[in-house]
Design a protein around this motif. Structure first.
Motif, short mmCIF file in Angstrom:
data_model
loop_
_atom_site.label_atom_id
_atom_site.label_comp_id
_atom_site.label_asym_id
_atom_site.label_seq_id
_atom_site.Cartn_x
_atom_site.Cartn_y
_atom_site.Cartn_z
N PRO A 1 -13.87 5.06 -4.87
CA PRO A 1 -14.35 4.88 -3.50
C PRO A 1 -14.65 6.23 -2.81
O PRO A 1 -14.00 7.23 -3.10
CB PRO A 1 -13.19 4.17 -2.80
CG PRO A 1 -12.39 3.60 -3.90
CD PRO A 1 -12.55 4.51 -5.07
N SER B 1 0.89 -1.17 0.00
CA SER B 1 0.00 0.00 0.00
C SER B 1 0.93 1.22 0.00
O SER B 1 2.10 1.12 0.39
CB SER B 1 -0.91 -0.03 1.23
OG SER B 1 -0.13 -0.08 2.39
N ARG C 1 -14.14 7.23 0.18
CA ARG C 1 -13.09 7.81 1.05
C ARG C 1 -12.17 8.78 0.29
O ARG C 1 -11.56 9.64 0.90
CB ARG C 1 -12.27 6.71 1.72
CG ARG C 1 -11.41 5.92 0.78
CD ARG C 1 -10.35 5.09 1.45
NE ARG C 1 -9.54 4.46 0.39
CZ ARG C 1 -8.30 4.79 0.10
NH1 ARG C 1 -7.71 5.73 0.78
NH2 ARG C 1 -7.68 4.17 -0.88
N TRP C 2 -12.05 8.66 -0.98
CA TRP C 2 -11.13 9.51 -1.75
C TRP C 2 -11.53 11.00 -1.68
O TRP C 2 -10.67 11.87 -1.72
CB TRP C 2 -11.09 9.09 -3.24
CG TRP C 2 -10.44 7.74 -3.49
CD1 TRP C 2 -10.21 6.76 -2.59
CD2 TRP C 2 -9.95 7.27 -4.74
NE1 TRP C 2 -9.62 5.67 -3.19
CE2 TRP C 2 -9.45 5.97 -4.53
CE3 TRP C 2 -9.91 7.78 -6.02
CZ2 TRP C 2 -8.90 5.20 -5.55
CZ3 TRP C 2 -9.37 7.02 -7.04
CH2 TRP C 2 -8.86 5.74 -6.81
N ARG D 1 -6.33 3.32 -5.46
CA ARG D 1 -6.91 2.29 -4.59
C ARG D 1 -5.92 1.83 -3.51
O ARG D 1 -6.33 1.48 -2.41
CB ARG D 1 -7.34 1.07 -5.43
CG ARG D 1 -8.68 1.22 -6.10
CD ARG D 1 -9.02 -0.04 -6.86
NE ARG D 1 -9.24 -1.19 -5.96
CZ ARG D 1 -10.43 -1.56 -5.50
NH1 ARG D 1 -11.50 -0.88 -5.81
NH2 ARG D 1 -10.54 -2.60 -4.70
N ARG D 2 -4.65 1.85 -3.84
CA ARG D 2 -3.65 1.35 -2.89
C ARG D 2 -3.05 2.46 -2.01
O ARG D 2 -2.17 2.21 -1.20
CB ARG D 2 -2.50 0.66 -3.66
CG ARG D 2 -2.94 -0.46 -4.53
CD ARG D 2 -3.55 -1.61 -3.71
NE ARG D 2 -2.57 -2.27 -2.90
CZ ARG D 2 -2.79 -2.74 -1.65
NH1 ARG D 2 -3.99 -2.59 -1.10
NH2 ARG D 2 -1.83 -3.34 -0.97
N ASP E 1 -14.81 -5.68 -11.68
CA ASP E 1 -16.15 -5.99 -11.19
C ASP E 1 -17.17 -6.22 -12.31
O ASP E 1 -18.27 -6.68 -12.06
CB ASP E 1 -16.65 -4.85 -10.28
CG ASP E 1 -16.40 -3.47 -10.87
OD1 ASP E 1 -15.65 -3.38 -11.87
OD2 ASP E 1 -16.92 -2.48 -10.36
N GLU F 1 -7.78 0.35 -0.46
CA GLU F 1 -8.50 -0.77 -1.05
C GLU F 1 -7.49 -1.84 -1.48
O GLU F 1 -6.31 -1.56 -1.64
CB GLU F 1 -9.30 -0.33 -2.28
CG GLU F 1 -10.51 0.53 -1.98
CD GLU F 1 -10.13 1.97 -1.67
OE1 GLU F 1 -9.23 2.51 -2.35
OE2 GLU F 1 -10.70 2.55 -0.72
N ASP F 2 -8.03 -3.03 -1.67
CA ASP F 2 -7.18 -4.12 -2.22
C ASP F 2 -6.80 -3.76 -3.65
O ASP F 2 -7.49 -2.99 -4.31
CB ASP F 2 -7.97 -5.44 -2.29
CG ASP F 2 -8.33 -5.96 -0.91
OD1 ASP F 2 -7.64 -5.54 0.05
OD2 ASP F 2 -9.29 -6.74 -0.82
N TYR F 3 -5.77 -4.43 -4.05
CA TYR F 3 -5.43 -4.19 -5.46
C TYR F 3 -6.47 -4.87 -6.34
O TYR F 3 -6.84 -6.02 -6.11
CB TYR F 3 -4.03 -4.73 -5.84
CG TYR F 3 -3.83 -4.55 -7.33
CD1 TYR F 3 -3.49 -3.32 -7.86
CD2 TYR F 3 -4.10 -5.60 -8.21
CE1 TYR F 3 -3.41 -3.13 -9.23
CE2 TYR F 3 -4.01 -5.42 -9.59
CZ TYR F 3 -3.67 -4.17 -10.08
OH TYR F 3 -3.60 -3.97 -11.43
N LYS F 4 -6.88 -4.19 -7.37
CA LYS F 4 -7.80 -4.77 -8.36
C LYS F 4 -7.44 -4.23 -9.73
O LYS F 4 -7.00 -3.08 -9.86
CB LYS F 4 -9.27 -4.38 -8.06
CG LYS F 4 -9.86 -5.02 -6.84
CD LYS F 4 -10.12 -6.50 -7.03
CE LYS F 4 -10.74 -7.09 -5.74
NZ LYS F 4 -10.50 -8.50 -5.58
#
Ligand code: ADP
Ligand code: MG
Length: 560
Positions: free
Chosen positions: A504, A345, A506-507, A462-463, A479, A471-474
């Motif tokens: 997300p 992260s 939170r950003w 995301r990281r 999705d 967030e997890d890496y994606k």
């Protein structure tokens, strides 16, 4: 002949007398007290009768002869002379080498030649002689004197020797001097010429320049020099990679250690080359086009850049009748950004470092540099996190140029290459997916790269930690599409649904992430014309970084 002999004798006498100046009484009239020829014994000299007393001195009888008569014993009895002050016998050698002998009586006018009983060798101009005088009746009998070498000969010989040396020096001195001068002049002219040649070569023909002088430097001095060579081409900004001749032997110089990646075109190995880690991309032989293209792009003049993967060289070899296509680059142990984000992260600083360096590399790639040693604009066409590498200092470098396209405004040439492959579907821009893109328009290709950049920023965002959360890496569209999505899957989502990765919540409460999300939206906009150019993105990021006191960029100044 006899007259000649005496002429010679008198001549010699005068010569010696005046030359030495040692005669104290010079008159033959009998007033001298002593005479010195410099060749006689002093004691005997004192006994020499002076002219005044000539009349009182005893007189002698002597043998008299000339030439061959002198050896005739019968003639000797009859050929006599008398009333002599001394008897003499002599040998003369004329210039033609003929030796003559004679005997006779010395009268007072000839006495200077018989001032002693010793021999008096001489060298008149026209011959040599030796004379022996004696007192006593018939004392001039017996063997004739030998012709001795007079010291004048030595002097003359010495002089001749000296003259020879002088003559030689007169001839060879200037020759040697001129030769040395010529050597010095030629040496400096050649140095000057070489300097000018190198200057012109480096100005006009960088390829030739590297293939000659630097090649020699590189091959003769081993790895450190090869490193220096690469370093040199980095700092000078010239075409990247080693000279082609060096590259031809690269495969033989590398030891493969472990496989670090598998891509669409082959395998990537860590190898050891001259004691250092390198990445070796080994292409499948069916993918020669990709190898060719990548080699071509990496060899572009002025491509070298901090945020472009450092290229070493390419080699094509044949092993077990199989063609092997190798591409050597710098090795970065953190691997791709995809690998990195999966593991780590990021804090704000890491995030800004990564985003800025990718944008910075893309600016360099997209920008044409004008001038004699210019660089064309390059569109990557396969930008994704797996094709971006993370350096040990957390800065990124763009890699994998197998699909790149070049364009030059100067020549108006768009070089699409001959590679039939297309980019990674997941990262394809909507205009690529719905095939509305004008492939002949370079700007359109640049804008497709910006779309992919937006997706990469999303992966990074995301990281990035905010309030201790990330967030997890994606992968993008994780999705909505399956693994290895089809062209159709992607088109439906990206073009049909106009769907983009989720941002997300939170950003929005994090200033950097909020700005980054705004930026990525502008990058992946449906309308390519609305997308920001790379330079604008870079500037926005730089401005963003300057607002956060915690963000310290290693290369901030360079990027401004
Ligand atoms: P492909 O053209 O087959 O996709 P890439 O050049 O993208 O090959 O490399 C594939 C993978 O190999 C990368 O995603 C990365 O993980 C790894 N890799 C490539 N080059 C390097 C390198 N120089 N240093 C470290 N890892 C590398
Ligand atoms: Mg790749």
């Amino acid at each position: 002949m006899k007259r000649k002999f005496w002429f010679i004798v008198i001549y010699k006498y005068l010569l010696i007398t005046y030359a030495n100046g040692e005669i104290e009484g010079r008159s033959l009239d009998g007033h001298e007290e002593s005479l010195d020829f410099g060749i006689n014994n002093i004691n005997e000299r004192r006994e020499i009768p002076i002219q005044n007393s000539v009349q009182q001195n005893p007189r002698y009888r002597c043998y008299s002869c000339e030439y061959s008569d002198c050896y005739d014993t019968e003639l000797r009895k009859t050929h006599l002379c008398q009333n002599a002050l001394q008897c003499w016998k002599s040998t003369t050698r004329e210039v033609n080498g003929i030796v003559r002998v004679s005997r006779g009586c010395t009268t007072h006018d000839k006495i200077p030649f018989c001032l002693s009983n010793t021999s008096a060798p001489g060298k008149p101009e026209n011959g040599r002689y030796s004379i022996e005088c004696c007192t006593g009746d018939y004392c001039n009998d017996g063997d004739f004197p030998e012709i001795l070498d007079f010291h004048e000969d030595d002097v003359t010989r010495g002089q001749i020797g000296n003259d020879k040396i002088k003559l030689s020096m007169a001839i060879f001195g200037p020759v040697v001097f001129i030769s040395l001068l010529a050597i010095v002049v030629i040496y400096f002219m050649r140095k000057n010429h070489q300097k000018r040649l190198l200057a012109t070569r480096s100005k006009q023909d960088p390829e030739t320049y590297y293939a000659s002088d630097d090649l020699l430097r590189a091959t003769s001095a081993g790895d450190s020099t090869l490193r220096e060579y690469l370093q040199h081409s980095v700092t000078s900004g010239s075409g990247s990679g080693l000279p082609l001749l060096v590259q031809r032997t690269l495969a033989k110089q590398v030891t493969l250690v472990d496989c670090i990646g598998r891509g669409r075109y082959g395998e990537v190995w860590r190898g050891i080359w001259h004691g250092e880690n390198v990445a070796v991309k080994i292409f499948f032989s069916r993918d020669e086009e990709s190898w060719k293209r990548e080699t071509e792009i990496y060899s572009t003049a002025l491509l070298r850049h901090e945020n472009i993967l450092g290229y070493i060289g390419s080699d094509m070899t044949s092993r077990n009748s199989c063609t092997q296509l190798w591409l050597l680059t710098n090795y970065y142990p953190f691997g791709s950004l995809f690998d990195y984000l999966n593991r780590m992260s990021l804090n704000h600083n890491d995030m800004m470092q990564i985003c800025l360096s990718v944008a910075n590399g893309l600016v360099h790639l997209h920008t044409e540099i004008f001038g004699t040693e210019g660089k064309p604009a390059i569109a990557h066409r396969d930008l994704k996190s797996k094709n971006i590498l993370v350096k040990p200092n957390g800065v990124c470098a763009i890699a994998d140029f197998g699909l790149a396209v070049t364009h030059s405004q100067v020549t108006g040439k768009l070089d699409l290459g001959t590679n039939p492959k297309v980019g990674t579907k997941r990262y394809m821009a909507p205009e690529v997916l719905d095939e509305t893109i004008n492939m002949k328009c370079f700007e359109a290709l640049r804008r497709a790269d910006i779309y992919a950049l937006g997706l990469i920023f999303w992966e990074v965002g995301r990281r990035t930690l905010s309030g201790g959360i990330a967030e997890d890496y994606k992968v993008p569209y994780y999705d909505v599409v399956p693994n290895d999505p089809s062209f159709e899957d992607m088109r439906k989502v990206v073009c049909g649904d106009n769907y983009r990765p989720c941002i997300p919540n939170r950003w929005s409460s994090d200033m950097l992430l909020a700005t980054l999300s705004k930026l990525m939206r502008e990058c992946w906009h449906q309308n390519p014309n609305v997308r920001l150019p790379a330079l604008r993105i870079k500037k926005t990021l730089l401005k963003l970084a300057s607002t956060d006191s915690k963000v310290r960029l290693d290369y901030e100044e360079e990027c401004v």
